[in-house]
Scaffold this motif. Structure first.
Motif, mmCIF file in Angstrom:
data_model
loop_
_atom_site.group_PDB
_atom_site.id
_atom_site.type_symbol
_atom_site.label_atom_id
_atom_site.label_comp_id
_atom_site.label_asym_id
_atom_site.label_seq_id
_atom_site.Cartn_x
_atom_site.Cartn_y
_atom_site.Cartn_z
ATOM 1 N N ILE A 36 38.576 44.813 59.276
ATOM 2 C CA ILE A 36 39.865 45.236 58.756
ATOM 3 C C ILE A 36 39.704 45.607 57.284
ATOM 4 N N CYS A 37 40.200 46.746 56.906
ATOM 5 C CA CYS A 37 39.986 47.226 55.540
ATOM 6 C C CYS A 37 41.242 47.166 54.675
ATOM 7 N N ARG A 38 42.373 46.834 55.259
ATOM 8 C CA ARG A 38 43.603 46.714 54.473
ATOM 9 C C ARG A 38 43.748 45.282 53.969
ATOM 10 N N LEU A 39 44.261 45.152 52.762
ATOM 11 C CA LEU A 39 44.513 43.838 52.191
ATOM 12 C C LEU A 39 45.851 43.321 52.689
ATOM 13 N N ALA A 40 45.850 42.048 53.051
ATOM 14 C CA ALA A 40 47.101 41.385 53.404
ATOM 15 C C ALA A 40 47.807 40.998 52.101
ATOM 16 N N PRO A 41 49.145 40.967 52.101
ATOM 17 C CA PRO A 41 49.880 40.651 50.869
ATOM 18 C C PRO A 41 49.480 39.313 50.233
ATOM 19 N N ASP A 42 49.036 38.340 51.028
ATOM 20 C CA ASP A 42 48.656 37.046 50.455
ATOM 21 C C ASP A 42 47.251 37.054 49.845
ATOM 22 N N GLU A 43 46.529 38.162 49.935
ATOM 23 C CA GLU A 43 45.166 38.240 49.406
ATOM 24 C C GLU A 43 45.103 38.786 47.983
ATOM 25 N N PHE A 44 46.176 39.385 47.524
ATOM 26 C CA PHE A 44 46.132 39.963 46.183
ATOM 27 C C PHE A 44 47.452 39.729 45.462
ATOM 28 N N ASP A 45 47.403 39.889 44.169
ATOM 29 C CA ASP A 45 48.555 39.671 43.303
ATOM 30 C C ASP A 45 49.537 40.827 43.472
ATOM 31 N N THR A 46 50.616 40.580 44.180
ATOM 32 C CA THR A 46 51.589 41.646 44.450
ATOM 33 C C THR A 46 52.564 41.853 43.291
ATOM 34 N N THR A 47 52.536 40.969 42.289
ATOM 35 C CA THR A 47 53.421 41.161 41.139
ATOM 36 C C THR A 47 52.924 42.271 40.221
ATOM 37 N N ASN A 48 51.636 42.533 40.244
ATOM 38 C CA ASN A 48 51.040 43.608 39.457
ATOM 39 C C ASN A 48 49.952 44.252 40.328
ATOM 40 N N PRO A 49 50.347 45.033 41.335
ATOM 41 C CA PRO A 49 49.413 45.459 42.370
ATOM 42 C C PRO A 49 48.554 46.683 42.063
ATOM 43 N N GLU A 50 48.566 47.202 40.861
ATOM 44 C CA GLU A 50 47.806 48.428 40.593
ATOM 45 C C GLU A 50 46.747 48.194 39.527
ATOM 46 N N PRO A 51 45.503 48.147 39.867
ATOM 47 C CA PRO A 51 44.945 48.142 41.218
ATOM 48 C C PRO A 51 45.098 46.761 41.865
ATOM 49 N N PRO A 52 44.939 46.687 43.189
ATOM 50 C CA PRO A 52 45.058 45.387 43.854
ATOM 51 C C PRO A 52 44.017 44.407 43.299
ATOM 52 N N ARG A 53 44.456 43.197 42.988
ATOM 53 C CA ARG A 53 43.587 42.174 42.390
ATOM 54 C C ARG A 53 43.455 41.004 43.351
ATOM 55 N N LEU A 54 42.237 40.782 43.861
ATOM 56 C CA LEU A 54 41.985 39.649 44.751
ATOM 57 C C LEU A 54 42.188 38.353 43.974
ATOM 58 N N ARG A 55 42.665 37.341 44.656
ATOM 59 C CA ARG A 55 43.025 36.084 44.005
ATOM 60 C C ARG A 55 41.833 35.199 43.650
ATOM 61 N N ASN A 56 40.709 35.276 44.354
ATOM 62 C CA ASN A 56 39.662 34.265 44.225
ATOM 63 C C ASN A 56 38.357 34.779 43.618
ATOM 64 N N ALA A 57 38.330 35.933 43.029
ATOM 65 C CA ALA A 57 37.070 36.513 42.531
ATOM 66 C C ALA A 57 36.514 35.734 41.343
ATOM 67 N N LEU A 58 35.169 35.743 41.221
ATOM 68 C CA LEU A 58 34.522 35.160 40.042
ATOM 69 C C LEU A 58 34.672 36.079 38.838
ATOM 70 N N LEU A 59 34.634 37.363 39.104
ATOM 71 C CA LEU A 59 34.756 38.372 38.059
ATOM 72 C C LEU A 59 35.595 39.502 38.612
ATOM 73 N N ARG A 60 36.531 39.993 37.806
ATOM 74 C CA ARG A 60 37.304 41.168 38.198
ATOM 75 C C ARG A 60 37.313 42.140 37.040
ATOM 76 N N LEU A 61 37.000 43.376 37.354
ATOM 77 C CA LEU A 61 37.044 44.466 36.388
ATOM 78 C C LEU A 61 38.079 45.474 36.879
ATOM 79 N N ASP A 62 39.139 45.670 36.116
ATOM 80 C CA ASP A 62 40.112 46.716 36.432
ATOM 81 C C ASP A 62 39.613 47.987 35.770
ATOM 82 N N CYS A 63 39.524 49.054 36.545
ATOM 83 C CA CYS A 63 38.916 50.292 36.053
ATOM 84 C C CYS A 63 39.800 51.501 36.319
#
Length: 166
Positions: A95-122
């Motif tokens: 499955i390639c779509r993110l479920a709403p509980d997998e990312f921060d829907t309050t600021n969804p652009e770009p989608p941000r996974l909740r549990n990453a060690l490192l996140r780079l918004d680009c």
């Protein structure tokens, strides 16, 4: 003008096996399209430049998500913790779509996974076709990181890169 592809002077299966001997981190790249939030697992990720901060990752031309990520103006790269192997498998093969509980829907652009060690918004900086992949360079806008053991991939198997104890 695209050059015609010619067969290399070696066995491609052996080439792939040899490259698998290079341990890599496991990342999930996320982006929005008009059809929702999508993720894709990649291990072709690297830093390009510190000044300006640029990173790149590669997208297979045959990916079922090629159009989503090739057109994305913004995306996030997430380095996965060792406990997220299932997520890596899902975005690699399932499955390639993110479920709403997998990312921060309050600021969804770009989608941000909740549990990453490192996140780079680009933001997309450039795209170049190389062989059978699209090389996507991103200009890093924000960085967030936390401690933890990173998921790795080596010779067709998952592993762990432990947090340094120094």
């Amino acid at each position: 003008m695209t050059q015609p592809r010619t067969a290399p002077p070696f066995d491609l299966t052996e080439y792939r096996r040899a490259l698998g001997g290079f341990a890599t981190g496991v990342c999930v790249v996320t982006a929005h399209s008009e059809d929702g939030a999508f993720g894709i697992t990649v291990n072709s990720f690297t830093s390009v430049s510190l000044e300006p901060p640029l990173v790149l990752w590669c997208l297979d031309d045959s990916s079922d998500r090629h159009d989503v990520f090739a057109a994305a103006g913004r995306f996030a790269i997430h380095v996965l913790p060792v406990e997220d192997r299932e997520m890596s498998d899902r975005f690699a093969w399932g499955i390639c779509r993110l479920a709403p509980d997998e990312f921060d829907t309050t600021n969804p652009e770009p989608p941000r996974l909740r549990n990453a060690l490192l996140r780079l918004d680009c933001t997309a900086h450039s795209r170049t076709t190389m062989g059978d992949h699209l090389v996507i360079v991103g200009a890093v806008q924000t960085v967030e990181s936390r401690a933890g053991d990173a998921l790795t991939y080596f010779r067709g198997r998952y592993g762990v890169a432990p947090e340094p104890t120094v």
